[in-house]
Design a protein around this motif. Structure first.
Motif, PDB file in Angstrom:
ATOM      1  N   SER A 121      -6.361   1.366 -17.192  1.00 29.39           N
ATOM      2  CA  SER A 121      -6.772   0.157 -16.033  1.00 29.39           C
ATOM      3  C   SER A 121      -5.696  -0.466 -15.577  1.00 29.39           C
ATOM      4  CB  SER A 121      -7.723  -1.125 -17.210  1.00 29.39           C
ATOM      5  OG  SER A 121      -8.245   0.278 -17.969  1.00 29.39           O
ATOM      6  N   PHE A 122      -4.730  -0.498 -15.767  1.00 29.70           N
ATOM      7  CA  PHE A 122      -3.932  -0.316 -14.556  1.00 29.70           C
ATOM      8  C   PHE A 122      -3.154   0.144 -13.087  1.00 29.70           C
ATOM      9  CE2 PHE A 122      -2.653  -3.929 -17.141  1.00 29.70           C
ATOM     10  CZ  PHE A 122      -2.311  -5.684 -16.349  1.00 29.70           C
ATOM     11  N   GLN A 123      -3.463   1.139 -14.070  1.00 28.84           N
ATOM     12  CA  GLN A 123      -3.525   2.190 -12.677  1.00 28.84           C
ATOM     13  C   GLN A 123      -4.319   2.584 -11.620  1.00 28.84           C
ATOM     14  OE1 GLN A 123      -0.864   4.965 -12.220  1.00 28.84           O
ATOM     15  NE2 GLN A 123      -1.462   5.271 -10.332  1.00 28.84           N
ATOM     16  N   ALA A 124      -5.912   2.749 -12.582  1.00 25.51           N
ATOM     17  CA  ALA A 124      -7.478   2.974 -11.626  1.00 25.51           C
ATOM     18  C   ALA A 124      -7.465   1.263 -10.325  1.00 25.51           C
ATOM     19  CB  ALA A 124      -8.104   2.564 -12.271  1.00 25.51           C
ATOM     20  N   ASN A 125      -7.008   0.156 -11.575  1.00 30.86           N
ATOM     21  CA  ASN A 125      -7.871  -0.391 -10.580  1.00 30.86           C
ATOM     22  C   ASN A 125      -7.003  -1.454 -10.138  1.00 30.86           C
ATOM     23  OD1 ASN A 125     -10.238  -0.036 -12.093  1.00 30.86           O
ATOM     24  ND2 ASN A 125      -9.637  -1.341 -14.370  1.00 30.86           N
ATOM     25  N   SER A 126      -5.474  -1.705 -10.333  1.00 30.83           N
ATOM     26  CA  SER A 126      -4.537  -2.823  -9.838  1.00 30.83           C
ATOM     27  C   SER A 126      -3.094  -1.409  -8.822  1.00 30.83           C
ATOM     28  CB  SER A 126      -3.668  -2.824 -10.777  1.00 30.83           C
ATOM     29  OG  SER A 126      -4.007  -3.603 -11.464  1.00 30.83           O
ATOM     30  N   ILE A 127      -2.314  -0.398  -9.677  1.00 27.44           N
ATOM     31  CA  ILE A 127      -1.623   0.643  -8.680  1.00 27.44           C
ATOM     32  C   ILE A 127      -2.653   1.090  -7.418  1.00 27.44           C
ATOM     33  CG2 ILE A 127      -0.110   2.412  -9.459  1.00 27.44           C
ATOM     34  CD1 ILE A 127       0.330   1.521 -11.942  1.00 27.44           C
ATOM     35  N   THR A 128      -3.191   2.123  -7.969  1.00 28.82           N
ATOM     36  CA  THR A 128      -3.927   3.007  -6.771  1.00 28.82           C
ATOM     37  C   THR A 128      -4.761   2.128  -5.682  1.00 28.82           C
ATOM     38  OG1 THR A 128      -4.228   4.109  -8.731  1.00 28.82           O
ATOM     39  CG2 THR A 128      -5.637   4.094  -6.469  1.00 28.82           C
ATOM     40  N   PRO A 129      -5.032   0.665  -5.535  1.00 30.94           N
ATOM     41  CA  PRO A 129      -5.213  -0.494  -4.366  1.00 30.94           C
ATOM     42  C   PRO A 129      -4.286  -0.978  -3.636  1.00 30.94           C
ATOM     43  CG  PRO A 129      -7.370  -0.851  -6.524  1.00 30.94           C
ATOM     44  CD  PRO A 129      -5.195   0.248  -6.834  1.00 30.94           C
ATOM     45  N   MET A 130      -3.486  -1.296  -4.597  1.00 35.24           N
ATOM     46  CA  MET A 130      -2.046  -1.417  -4.094  1.00 35.24           C
ATOM     47  C   MET A 130      -1.153  -0.138  -3.101  1.00 35.24           C
ATOM     48  SD  MET A 130      -0.326  -4.355  -3.570  1.00 35.24           S
ATOM     49  CE  MET A 130       1.602  -4.025  -2.032  1.00 35.24           C
ATOM     50  N   LEU A 131      -1.368   1.166  -4.135  1.00 36.20           N
ATOM     51  CA  LEU A 131      -0.303   1.795  -3.033  1.00 36.20           C
ATOM     52  C   LEU A 131      -1.103   2.004  -1.812  1.00 36.20           C
ATOM     53  CD1 LEU A 131       0.578   3.967  -6.119  1.00 36.20           C
ATOM     54  CD2 LEU A 131       1.804   3.101  -4.883  1.00 36.20           C
ATOM     55  N   TRP A 132      -2.975   1.332  -1.755  1.00 38.38           N
ATOM     56  CA  TRP A 132      -3.536   2.148   0.004  1.00 38.38           C
ATOM     57  C   TRP A 132      -2.945   0.753   0.794  1.00 38.38           C
ATOM     58  CZ3 TRP A 132      -5.317   5.753   1.051  1.00 38.38           C
ATOM     59  CH2 TRP A 132      -6.060   6.540   0.217  1.00 38.38           C
ATOM     60  N   LEU A 133      -2.383  -0.653   0.393  1.00 39.20           N
ATOM     61  CA  LEU A 133      -2.417  -1.585   0.655  1.00 39.20           C
ATOM     62  C   LEU A 133      -1.395  -1.319   1.486  1.00 39.20           C
ATOM     63  CD1 LEU A 133      -3.682  -4.655  -1.302  1.00 39.20           C
ATOM     64  CD2 LEU A 133      -4.388  -3.921   0.672  1.00 39.20           C
ATOM     65  N   LYS A 134      -0.217  -0.801   0.596  1.00 35.56           N
ATOM     66  CA  LYS A 134       1.044  -0.737   1.424  1.00 35.56           C
ATOM     67  C   LYS A 134       1.160   0.619   2.663  1.00 35.56           C
ATOM     68  CE  LYS A 134       5.540   1.702  -0.269  1.00 35.56           C
ATOM     69  NZ  LYS A 134       6.128   2.662  -1.387  1.00 35.56           N
ATOM     70  N   TYR A 135       0.140   1.388   2.104  1.00 31.66           N
ATOM     71  CA  TYR A 135       0.048   2.655   2.849  1.00 31.66           C
ATOM     72  C   TYR A 135      -0.520   2.580   4.234  1.00 31.66           C
ATOM     73  CZ  TYR A 135       3.548   5.303  -0.223  1.00 31.66           C
ATOM     74  OH  TYR A 135       4.812   5.110  -0.747  1.00 31.66           O
ATOM     75  N   LEU A 136      -1.457   1.560   4.306  1.00 29.29           N
ATOM     76  CA  LEU A 136      -2.532   1.335   4.987  1.00 29.29           C
ATOM     77  C   LEU A 136      -2.169  -0.177   6.467  1.00 29.29           C
ATOM     78  CD1 LEU A 136      -5.468   1.390   3.660  1.00 29.29           C
ATOM     79  CD2 LEU A 136      -5.311   3.370   5.167  1.00 29.29           C
ATOM     80  N   LEU A 137      -0.954  -1.028   5.810  1.00 25.81           N
ATOM     81  CA  LEU A 137      -0.254  -1.569   6.795  1.00 25.81           C
ATOM     82  C   LEU A 137       0.056  -1.449   8.097  1.00 25.81           C
ATOM     83  CD1 LEU A 137       1.783  -4.474   6.295  1.00 25.81           C
ATOM     84  CD2 LEU A 137       2.003  -3.053   8.036  1.00 25.81           C
ATOM     85  N   PRO A 138       0.903   0.512   8.681  1.00 18.70           N
ATOM     86  CA  PRO A 138       0.810   0.508   9.843  1.00 18.70           C
ATOM     87  C   PRO A 138      -0.537   0.952  10.625  1.00 18.70           C
ATOM     88  CG  PRO A 138       1.746   2.044   7.900  1.00 18.70           C
ATOM     89  CD  PRO A 138       1.343   0.376   7.198  1.00 18.70           C
ATOM     90  N   VAL A 139      -1.055   1.421   9.519  1.00 17.47           N
ATOM     91  CA  VAL A 139      -2.497   2.543  10.134  1.00 17.47           C
ATOM     92  C   VAL A 139      -3.495   0.799  10.761  1.00 17.47           C
ATOM     93  CG1 VAL A 139      -4.063   3.272   9.463  1.00 17.47           C
ATOM     94  CG2 VAL A 139      -2.218   3.884   8.479  1.00 17.47           C
TER      95      VAL A 139
END
Length: 241
Positions: free
Chosen positions: A106-124
């Protein structure tokens, strides 16, 4: 808003598919990147580019690096990843049902994955044009609204997501002032995710994916660009964190 590009992550979900269809009809939307684990069937339209990603950290980082070519042009992002149940797990009705594997999934799908997108999308995403990122949360992620208990892993993972969105918004406000983060509760929608639980839904409260997609797009048109995270439901009402 002038011409923009959109990014739809978790594009195989029913609501994401409805969002894509509505963006295709938007004359101001010039391109849609649809990200999913596997190739999905998309309408024959030159606007839509289908991209596969296994949602592991390295894959997300690599994909966001390729999106750097569109820096400053992607003004609407939809992060639709989420997990409530599957063949091996159901929401826990009592504390005895809690187990480590389900919490981790649950944490992988609902918390970790969205957070990784927020991390790597910032410069985009950082730039001068107003940009909105809608992340699919849930009302059950509200700690102050929890009166019924149960659903331990789903509630906790969505509450963690909300904290990650709040914390990310503070940093985005310093480093990407043009970006607004929205934690969005779609309500109970007629999708495979909610199907096992629809029997108890009050009349008129089971929504179609197209209705929810339109509600979200309308919300994004009117929400203030205030550098703060917002937690809103399908009816545009604020939810207490």
């Amino acid at each position: 808003m002038s011409t923009f590009q959109a990014l739809v992550i978790g594009a195989s979900s029913a609501i994401a598919q409805a969002i894509i269809e509505k963006l295709q009809q938007d004359a101001d939307c010039s391109a849609i990147t649809a990200v999913s684990r596997a190739n999905i069937r998309l309408p024959n339209n030159d606007k839509v580019i289908s991209v596969t990603c296994d949602y592991q950290q390295d894959s997300i980082a690599e994909l966001c690096q390729t999106l750097q070519a569109s820096q400053g042009m992607i003004h609407k992002v939809f992060i639709c990843n989420g997990l409530l149940h599957n063949d091996n797990m159901q929401p826990e009705r009592k504390i005895e049902s809690v187990n480590a594997a389900q919490l981790a999934a649950s944490f992988q799908a609902n918390s970790i994955t969205p957070m990784l997108w927020l991390k790597y999308l910032l410069p985009v995403l950082k730039g001068t044009s107003a940009t909105q990122v809608a992340i699919f949360s849930a009302r059950v992620g509200s700690i102050s609204d929890n009166k019924m208990g149960g659903w331990y892993s789903y509630r906790a993972s969505k509450a963690a997501l909300n904290m990650l969105i709040q914390t990310s918004a503070i940093e985005y406000a310093r480093r990407a002032k043009n970006v607004k983060l929205i934690a969005f509760h779609p309500g109970t929608t007629d999708t495979p995710l909610s199907q096992p639980f629809q029997r108890s839904v009050p009349e008129g409260k089971l929504f179609t994916p197209h209705f929810v997609a339109q509600q979200l797009l309308d919300l994004m048109k009117q929400i203030p660009m205030d550098n703060q995270a917002s937690y809103r439901d399908w009816n545009h009402q604020e939810i207490d964190w």
